[in-house]
Each structure stands twice: as structure tokens, then as C-alpha cells.
Design an enzyme around this catalytic site. Structure first.
Site, mmCIF file in Angstrom:
data_model
loop_
_atom_site.group_PDB
_atom_site.id
_atom_site.type_symbol
_atom_site.label_atom_id
_atom_site.label_comp_id
_atom_site.label_asym_id
_atom_site.label_seq_id
_atom_site.Cartn_x
_atom_site.Cartn_y
_atom_site.Cartn_z
ATOM 1 N N HIS A 166 40.458 -23.832 10.767
ATOM 2 C CA HIS A 166 41.630 -24.680 10.537
ATOM 3 C C HIS A 166 41.783 -25.034 9.052
ATOM 4 O O HIS A 166 42.904 -25.223 8.569
ATOM 5 C CB HIS A 166 41.519 -25.971 11.344
ATOM 6 C CG HIS A 166 41.843 -25.829 12.796
ATOM 7 N ND1 HIS A 166 43.124 -25.948 13.292
ATOM 8 C CD2 HIS A 166 41.048 -25.586 13.863
ATOM 9 C CE1 HIS A 166 43.104 -25.799 14.608
ATOM 10 N NE2 HIS A 166 41.855 -25.566 14.979
ATOM 11 N N ASP A 173 46.104 -25.384 16.991
ATOM 12 C CA ASP A 173 45.796 -25.715 18.390
ATOM 13 C C ASP A 173 47.095 -26.128 19.048
ATOM 14 O O ASP A 173 47.778 -27.041 18.549
ATOM 15 C CB ASP A 173 44.787 -26.871 18.467
ATOM 16 C CG ASP A 173 43.421 -26.508 17.917
ATOM 17 O OD1 ASP A 173 43.088 -25.305 17.904
ATOM 18 O OD2 ASP A 173 42.685 -27.419 17.511
ATOM 19 N N GLU A 255 38.491 -21.114 23.589
ATOM 20 C CA GLU A 255 39.422 -22.246 23.650
ATOM 21 C C GLU A 255 40.823 -21.721 23.908
ATOM 22 O O GLU A 255 41.401 -21.038 23.049
ATOM 23 C CB GLU A 255 39.387 -23.037 22.332
ATOM 24 C CG GLU A 255 38.041 -23.665 22.035
ATOM 25 C CD GLU A 255 37.972 -24.335 20.662
ATOM 26 O OE1 GLU A 255 36.964 -25.026 20.402
ATOM 27 O OE2 GLU A 255 38.914 -24.167 19.861
ATOM 28 N N HIS A 258 43.507 -22.401 20.990
ATOM 29 C CA HIS A 258 43.169 -22.116 19.593
ATOM 30 C C HIS A 258 43.645 -20.715 19.190
ATOM 31 O O HIS A 258 43.197 -19.712 19.755
ATOM 32 C CB HIS A 258 41.649 -22.229 19.449
ATOM 33 C CG HIS A 258 41.115 -21.992 18.078
ATOM 34 N ND1 HIS A 258 40.443 -22.964 17.367
ATOM 35 C CD2 HIS A 258 41.107 -20.905 17.271
ATOM 36 C CE1 HIS A 258 40.050 -22.487 16.200
ATOM 37 N NE2 HIS A 258 40.448 -21.227 16.122
#
Length: 283
Positions: A166, A173, A255, A258
Site C-alpha cells: 500500500h 482494499d 485477502e 486486496h
């Protein structure tokens, strides 16, 4: 095209309401040893680094994408606003923001909108996560975000790391919301917590499609293609995945929320400017 135009108008109104909701979330929750400062300047200070010109505010590229920036609120796995999140704002590299816009156009045609939970994340926020993970006495949000995982293994199992993609500016996200969108109610610090992987009706309210777990659920059920996630919940994950992959994003398999735009504008650089409109250079 009338239906698409109506969807854009309705989403703009819902976005404004959602932003107002986020603004009303209290940001002065009691903090533990690893908590963010209880007060800090809004915007970038004189000594703060600024974002390169390649960074933009997502809202300037696509104002219809809903933003619910969780780390600017107490509703996260730490339980307090995270260091560096001075405004509930999504900042991204221009290439990633434009790619999200392309994906959003496709989802709007089908009656959905993207909703971002987190975008660019400064290194100081990652450092806050690391400090929190080392404080094993702070378990205030365990019942919601990691009920089946011992906090002592968060590093070993990859839930927390000292660097995050990130911080390079092309990772986001996010989830999908069916239109017309209804804002998610604010979290009230201290309210009873429920498991992030329970039935949707028992989880903390979220206006997103049911993806089988909530955002930031530290559990193997959050793995995008976990075989236990079936039916509509799996279909929702695959819908999000297909739309984003078509726009150039790559999913992180552990995830479902993500995604990273590829090729990254800054594949090897980790930034630390705070999340604030004033971090962007004057255009």
C-alpha cells in the site's frame, strides 16, 4: 443510458451521505500503548514529506467510487485511528486511480459501485501496526477481527509485516456495493463486537455485498478462493475479481479485498507522506 445516468446521480448522493457518516465517527477513542496520538494537525505539516506528482486523490478522478476509509476511524483491528490518516481520503498513483475508474464504469452498468476501504498507506501507519502487534496486552478488537488467531502469531502468519505494498501507492482494499447504496452506520467505540466471519446479518453492518467475511478479517476464510466460501458469496468475490482484473489489477490470494494495479508506478519505493489533500503537490 437513462438507467446508467440515474445510477450515477444516485451514487453521488449516497457518496456524499457516506462521507458525512465517516466525518461523524468519533476520532478521540481511548488509546493503548501503541495507539495513534489523540490529537494531530489536519493536513500535511511544514516538515512532512509531500507526494510525488504521480499521486492523485481518487475523488478527483472518479467521484462516484464510495470511500469508507476505515483506518481514519476507530473501526479497525487496532481500535483507534491509525497514525498518518489525517483525512478520510483515498490517495493513489494516477495510473491506479484511472484503472479503478475504468472498472467502476463497468460495475455501474451492472448496478454496482466499488467502495474503497484503504488506498495509499504511509509507512508511519505500517509502523503503528507493527507497534500494536508487539503489544500483546491490547486485544480490544480481537472478537471482531481475529477471533481465531492468537495475536502472538500475526507476524509469523503474514497478517502484519514491516512493509506494505500500500505504501507504494498502487494497492487498494475494496469491495462492491449494490445500488442504490445506503451508508454504513458509524462504529461506536466500546460497542459489543461480533466475528468478522459470522453470517452477514450478525457482523458489523456494511452496505457491501456479502463476501463471506468482513474487511480485514484475519482468518483463512478471507482467502479469495477458499473452498468453504460458496454460492452467492463466492460469486460476489469472483465478480469483484473479474472486473478488477479486466482493468489491470492483480489480487492478493490471501485477502479477497486486496488488489494491486500492474505495472506499478513505483514498484520499489515506500512513501511516508500523510494522508491529506495538502500532501499533494500543487497542480
Amino acid at each position: 443510458m437513462p438507467r446508467l445516468a440515474a445510477a450515477w446521480r444516485g451514487l453521488a448522493a449516497a457518496t456524499a451521505a457516506a462521507l458525512l457518516t465517516v466525518a461523524l465517527v468519533p476520532s478521540n477513542a481511548a488509546a493503548g500503548p501503541a495507539a495513534a496520538p489523540s490529537s494531530h494537525p489536519v493536513g500535511a505539516g511544514a516538515g512532512d514529506p509531500r507526494a510525488p506528482r504521480e499521486f492523485v486523490a481518487l475523488r478527483d478522478v472518479d467521484p462516484t467510487i464510495i470511500q469508507e476509509i476505515r483506518y481514519a476511524t476507530p473501526h479497525d483491528f487496532i481500535g483507534v485511528p491509525v497514525t498518518g490518516y489525517r483525512e478520510p481520503l483515498c490517495l493513489l498513483t494516477r495510473d491506479a486511480a484511472r484503472a479503478l475508474h475504468r472498472a467502476q464504469v463497468g460495475f455501474l452498468r451492472r448496478g454496482y459501485s466499488l467502495k474503497v476501504y484503504d488506498c495509499y498507506r504511509p509507512q508511519r501507519a505500517v509502523d503503528h501496526f507493527v507497534a500494536w502487534a508487539k503489544d500483546l496486552s491490547d486485544q480490544r478488537m480481537k472478537a471482531e477481527f481475529y477471533p481465531r488467531v492468537d495475536k502472538s502469531v500475526l507476524f509469523r502468519d503474514g497478517y502484519i509485516a514491516e512493509k506494505s505494498g500500500h505504501s507504494r501507492g498502487s494497492t487498494v482494499d475494496l469491495t462492491l456495493v449494490r445500488l442504490p447504496a445506503v451508508p454504513t452506520r458509524p462504529y461506536v467505540p466500546g460497542e459489543p463486537l461480533t466475528s468478522c466471519f459470522g453470517p452477514k446479518a450478525s457482523r458489523f453492518p456494511d452496505n457491501s455485498l456479502d463476501m463471506g467475511t468482513g474487511f480485514d478479517c484475519f482468518d483463512t476464510l478471507a482467502h479469495t478462493l477458499d473452498p468453504r466460501i460458496t454460492g452467492a458469496r463466492r460469486a460476489h468475490r469472483l465478480l469483484l475479481k473479474a472486473g478488477l482484473e479486466e482493468a489491470g489489477f492483480v489480487n492478493y490470494a490471501d485477502e479477497w479485498w486486496h488488489y494491486t494495479f500492474s505495472p506499478e508506478t513505483f514498484p520499489d519505493t515506500y512513501f511516508d507522506f500523510p494522508i491529506a489533500r495538502s500532501s499533494l503537490e500543487r497542480r
